[in-house]
Design a protein around this motif. Structure first.
Motif, PDB file in Angstrom:
ATOM      1  N   GLN A   1      52.248  12.607  69.513  1.00 12.95           N
ATOM      2  CA  GLN A   1      53.147  12.374  70.758  1.00 12.95           C
ATOM      3  C   GLN A   1      54.224  13.356  70.737  1.00 12.95           C
ATOM      4  O   GLN A   1      54.825  13.602  72.059  1.00 12.95           O
ATOM      5  CB  GLN A   1      53.460  10.998  70.554  1.00 12.95           C
ATOM      6  N   VAL A   2      54.651  13.922  69.812  1.00  2.78           N
ATOM      7  CA  VAL A   2      55.627  14.955  69.920  1.00  2.78           C
ATOM      8  C   VAL A   2      55.264  16.191  69.372  1.00  2.78           C
ATOM      9  O   VAL A   2      54.413  16.407  68.383  1.00  2.78           O
ATOM     10  CB  VAL A   2      56.933  14.604  68.968  1.00  2.78           C
ATOM     11  N   GLN A   3      55.572  17.417  70.172  1.00  2.00           N
ATOM     12  CA  GLN A   3      54.932  18.689  69.502  1.00  2.00           C
ATOM     13  C   GLN A   3      56.320  19.544  69.487  1.00  2.00           C
ATOM     14  O   GLN A   3      57.532  19.682  70.247  1.00  2.00           O
ATOM     15  CB  GLN A   3      54.043  19.245  70.397  1.00  2.00           C
ATOM     16  N   LEU A   4      56.520  20.364  68.332  1.00  2.00           N
ATOM     17  CA  LEU A   4      57.675  21.450  67.725  1.00  2.00           C
ATOM     18  C   LEU A   4      56.931  22.530  67.890  1.00  2.00           C
ATOM     19  O   LEU A   4      56.304  22.797  67.059  1.00  2.00           O
ATOM     20  CB  LEU A   4      58.144  20.708  66.574  1.00  2.00           C
ATOM     21  N   ALA A   5      57.376  23.434  68.819  1.00  4.84           N
ATOM     22  CA  ALA A   5      57.002  24.864  69.103  1.00  4.84           C
ATOM     23  C   ALA A   5      58.083  25.716  68.567  1.00  4.84           C
ATOM     24  O   ALA A   5      58.999  25.903  69.191  1.00  4.84           O
ATOM     25  CB  ALA A   5      56.353  25.239  70.411  1.00  4.84           C
ATOM     26  N   GLU A   6      57.811  26.253  67.287  1.00  4.48           N
ATOM     27  CA  GLU A   6      58.568  27.263  66.777  1.00  4.48           C
ATOM     28  C   GLU A   6      58.143  28.918  67.017  1.00  4.48           C
ATOM     29  O   GLU A   6      57.004  28.969  67.177  1.00  4.48           O
ATOM     30  CB  GLU A   6      58.700  27.022  65.250  1.00  4.48           C
ATOM     31  N   SER A   7      59.284  29.578  66.852  1.00  3.21           N
ATOM     32  CA  SER A   7      59.106  30.946  67.207  1.00  3.21           C
ATOM     33  C   SER A   7      60.324  32.038  66.826  1.00  3.21           C
ATOM     34  O   SER A   7      61.102  31.065  66.413  1.00  3.21           O
ATOM     35  CB  SER A   7      58.615  31.414  68.420  1.00  3.21           C
ATOM     36  N   GLY A   8      59.972  33.284  66.457  1.00  5.01           N
ATOM     37  CA  GLY A   8      61.014  33.803  66.062  1.00  5.01           C
ATOM     38  C   GLY A   8      60.832  34.583  64.625  1.00  5.01           C
ATOM     39  O   GLY A   8      61.786  35.243  64.236  1.00  5.01           O
ATOM     40  N   GLY A   9      59.936  34.251  63.816  1.00  3.89           N
ATOM     41  CA  GLY A   9      60.109  34.481  62.441  1.00  3.89           C
ATOM     42  C   GLY A   9      59.330  35.878  62.499  1.00  3.89           C
ATOM     43  O   GLY A   9      58.977  36.590  63.443  1.00  3.89           O
ATOM     44  N   GLY A  10      59.592  36.643  61.243  1.00  2.00           N
ATOM     45  CA  GLY A  10      59.001  37.899  61.154  1.00  2.00           C
ATOM     46  C   GLY A  10      59.583  38.732  59.932  1.00  2.00           C
ATOM     47  O   GLY A  10      60.119  38.058  59.074  1.00  2.00           O
ATOM     48  N   ALA A 111      60.013  14.238  63.236  1.00  2.00           N
ATOM     49  CA  ALA A 111      58.998  15.057  63.339  1.00  2.00           C
ATOM     50  C   ALA A 111      59.507  16.655  62.922  1.00  2.00           C
ATOM     51  O   ALA A 111      60.588  16.872  62.816  1.00  2.00           O
ATOM     52  CB  ALA A 111      58.604  15.616  64.766  1.00  2.00           C
ATOM     53  N   TRP A 112      58.400  17.313  62.377  1.00  4.35           N
ATOM     54  CA  TRP A 112      58.737  18.707  61.719  1.00  4.35           C
ATOM     55  C   TRP A 112      57.635  19.389  62.409  1.00  4.35           C
ATOM     56  O   TRP A 112      56.679  19.336  62.922  1.00  4.35           O
ATOM     57  CB  TRP A 112      58.296  18.759  60.407  1.00  4.35           C
ATOM     58  N   GLY A 113      58.134  20.794  62.552  1.00  2.33           N
ATOM     59  CA  GLY A 113      57.295  21.858  63.125  1.00  2.33           C
ATOM     60  C   GLY A 113      56.556  22.314  61.977  1.00  2.33           C
ATOM     61  O   GLY A 113      56.491  21.995  60.856  1.00  2.33           O
ATOM     62  N   GLN A 114      55.835  23.534  62.534  1.00  2.00           N
ATOM     63  CA  GLN A 114      54.610  23.962  61.625  1.00  2.00           C
ATOM     64  C   GLN A 114      55.220  24.964  60.614  1.00  2.00           C
ATOM     65  O   GLN A 114      54.508  25.329  59.773  1.00  2.00           O
ATOM     66  CB  GLN A 114      53.569  24.428  62.481  1.00  2.00           C
ATOM     67  N   GLY A 115      56.579  25.655  60.831  1.00  2.00           N
ATOM     68  CA  GLY A 115      57.078  26.529  60.134  1.00  2.00           C
ATOM     69  C   GLY A 115      56.887  27.933  60.595  1.00  2.00           C
ATOM     70  O   GLY A 115      55.565  28.250  61.148  1.00  2.00           O
TER      71      GLY A 115
END
Length: 122
Positions: A1-10, A111-115
């Motif tokens: 029901q909740v999605q966490l979209a992570e970005s920016g790693g590298g 909730a947790w993001g996928q990392g």
């Protein structure tokens, strides 16, 4: 029901900077706490920075003065600006949110993001 979209790693050289972002979507009524955690290989997950709804922030001692957490409430988004990165900052970074769900805000949101992987080369 909740999605966490992570970005920016590298991958970044020591002394460099990265900016992580995490956008929450779904049946969210309110978000009280947003934060970032990290887990290095062979180590336990540890808190990096948190920001509460009123804007107060807290940081791990190891990142104070180098990392800055911020949020845009209207977008349910939290950011982590990481400067002066060190090889020991290498880890998978996870976004975490706490609040309430649903039209009445009765159900708990946790909730947790996928990392997202951050690698700092020496």
């Amino acid at each position: 029901q909740v999605q966490l979209a992570e970005s920016g790693g590298g991958v970044v050289p020591a002394g460099g900077s990265l900016r992580l972002s995490c956008a929450a979507s779904g049946s969210i009524f309110s978000i009280n706490v947003m934060g970032w955690y990290r887990q290095a290989p062979g180590k336990q997950r540890e808190p990096v920075a948190t920001i509460i709804n009123g804007g107060s922030t807290s940081y791990a001692d190891s990142v104070k003065g180098r990392f800055t957490i911020s949020r845009v409430n209207a977008k349910n988004t939290v950011y982590l600006q990481m400067n002066s990165l060190k090889p020991e900052d290498t880890a998978v970074y996870y976004c975490h949110v706490e609040g309430t769900l649903g039209a009445l805000g009765i159900r708990r949101l946790d909730a947790w993001g996928q990392g997202t992987l951050v690698t700092v080369s020496s």
